[in-house]
Write an enzyme that holds these catalytic residues in place. Structure first.
Site, PDB file in Angstrom:
ATOM      1  N   ASP A  51       0.819  -1.212   0.000  1.00 25.36           N
ATOM      2  CA  ASP A  51       0.000   0.000   0.000  1.00 25.36           C
ATOM      3  C   ASP A  51       0.854   1.264   0.000  1.00 25.36           C
ATOM      4  O   ASP A  51       2.035   1.237   0.323  1.00 25.36           O
ATOM      5  CB  ASP A  51      -0.913   0.008   1.224  1.00 25.36           C
ATOM      6  CG  ASP A  51      -2.141  -0.886   1.060  1.00 25.36           C
ATOM      7  OD1 ASP A  51      -2.302  -1.504  -0.009  1.00 25.36           O
ATOM      8  OD2 ASP A  51      -2.944  -0.969   2.020  1.00 25.36           O
ATOM      9  N   ASP A  52       0.202   2.369  -0.354  1.00 31.03           N
ATOM     10  CA  ASP A  52       0.792   3.718  -0.273  1.00 31.03           C
ATOM     11  C   ASP A  52       1.883   3.977  -1.303  1.00 31.03           C
ATOM     12  O   ASP A  52       2.753   4.835  -1.094  1.00 31.03           O
ATOM     13  CB  ASP A  52       1.339   3.997   1.139  1.00 31.03           C
ATOM     14  CG  ASP A  52       0.286   3.830   2.222  1.00 31.03           C
ATOM     15  OD1 ASP A  52      -0.912   3.868   1.892  1.00 31.03           O
ATOM     16  OD2 ASP A  52       0.661   3.662   3.391  1.00 31.03           O
ATOM     17  N   HIS A  99      -7.587   3.847   1.368  1.00 33.54           N
ATOM     18  CA  HIS A  99      -6.547   4.234   2.324  1.00 33.54           C
ATOM     19  C   HIS A  99      -7.193   4.359   3.699  1.00 33.54           C
ATOM     20  O   HIS A  99      -8.232   5.009   3.865  1.00 33.54           O
ATOM     21  CB  HIS A  99      -5.946   5.576   1.882  1.00 33.54           C
ATOM     22  CG  HIS A  99      -4.808   6.068   2.706  1.00 33.54           C
ATOM     23  ND1 HIS A  99      -3.728   5.286   3.041  1.00 33.54           N
ATOM     24  CD2 HIS A  99      -4.576   7.296   3.268  1.00 33.54           C
ATOM     25  CE1 HIS A  99      -2.872   5.994   3.756  1.00 33.54           C
ATOM     26  NE2 HIS A  99      -3.366   7.210   3.913  1.00 33.54           N
TER      27      HIS A  99
END
Length: 316
Positions: free
Chosen positions: A13-14, A133
């Site tokens: 993620d991110d 998110h």
């Protein structure tokens, strides 16, 4: 009974949060530590991340963001989604604003659609998957809008963060466990919504109990083994966990699992973030720690012994 075959999606993620995060995700992908990434299109290094994804053929989805930084939709600079400083309300702030009835779902949809459009502009294709998110995609009201956007754009996969055995993980700090249980409750209430819109998700989700300092080769092994055993025996699962898993595992005797991870080299301020600089977790040693664990040869050996195939969403 023969052992089930397992397809494991390890999602970093991110992607796009900062150049050091991007470099860590690429290094992890090239070492077979992850098999997929989720792009923050409002991240300060989103353009760099998209270029890296294309260069190294990293399967990439959209990490939809309504909680950190600034929106990408230019017509939402003054909206219910933002605080007085012009930024999203934050991880807990968005939940409080939603509970007060302060968020306009028409603005949520405009921002989510703008993020999908920007993803297509950066990557040249529709996201292979789209999640939220800080798990904003399963929040009340937002889940309905999120599902509509996925269906309208033809995005087939998302994430349902219901982790088998979560309640028994007594090493999780009390405040984190409270948040995780809230995410689980929201996810349970999202099952029918996503199903009605034809959205699919991997048969098992893990990652809440293995984040940051809690990640180790053994903790990942235990989380995977616990999930496989629960599915194969159909025991130790609540009715909600079973309903989330049974209809969405792959065909035959193949079990699909998504492991959510956050690898990367720690951010160095002021570089990074989504408009306000990097948060504490991004600057911590825990990001690099996750990288080291994911690339550990002992974990790679475990995958081989357990007949676990790393794959991407489009390979389910």
């Amino acid at each position: 009974m023969p052992q089930s075959r397992v397809k494991l999606i390890v999602t970093g993620d991110d992607f796009g949060y900062c150049p050091r995060r991007n470099r860590g995700i690429v290094d992890c992908f090239l070492a077979n530590g992850i098999s997929s990434a989720s792009l923050l299109v409002n991240g300060s290094a989103a353009i760099d991340a998209a270029q890296l994804a294309r260069r190294y053929n990293i399967p990439t989805g959209l990490h939809a963001n309504l909680s950190e930084g600034a929106p990408v939709c230019t017509t939402l600079r003054d909206s219910s989604l933002l605080n007085k400083g012009g930024f999203f309300h934050g991880k807990m702030g968005i939940r409080k604003a939603l509970a007060r009835g302060c968020l306009k779902m028409s603005e949520v949809k405009r921002e989510l659609s703008a993020q999908v459009d920007l993803f297509v502009q950066l990557m040249g294709h529709i996201p292979h998957h789209m999640d939220g998110h800080q798990h904003i995609h399963v929040l009340p009201e937002i889940r309905y809008v999120f599902a509509e956007v996925l269906e309208e754009y033809g995005i087939p996969y998302s994430r349902i963060p219901i982790e088998p055995g979560l309640c028994s993980c007594d090493w999780i700090e009390e405040d984190l466990m409270e948040f995780y249980l809230g995410v689980e409750k929201d996810s349970i209430n999202t099952l029918d919504v996503f199903t009605r819109h034809g959205i699919r998700w991997p048969g098992v989700y893990i990652g809440l109990t293995t984040m940051g300092r809690h990640m180790s080769v053994s903790s990942i092994q235990q989380a995977i083994d616990r999930s496989i055993a629960a599915i194969e025996s159909k025991t130790e699962l609540s009715s909600d966990e079973w309903s989330s898993l049974s209809a969405h595992s792959s065909r035959g005797r193949t079990i699909s699992i998504e492991l959510m991870v956050h690898p990367g080299y720690p951010s160095i301020p002021p570089e990074g973030g989504c408009g306000k600089g990097p948060d504490d977790f991004s600057q911590s040693w825990e990001r690099g720690h996750e990288m080291q664990v994911l690339m550990d040869p002992a974990l790679q050996k475990y995958y081989r012994v357990r007949n676990i195939q790393l794959c991407a969403f489009q390979e389910l």
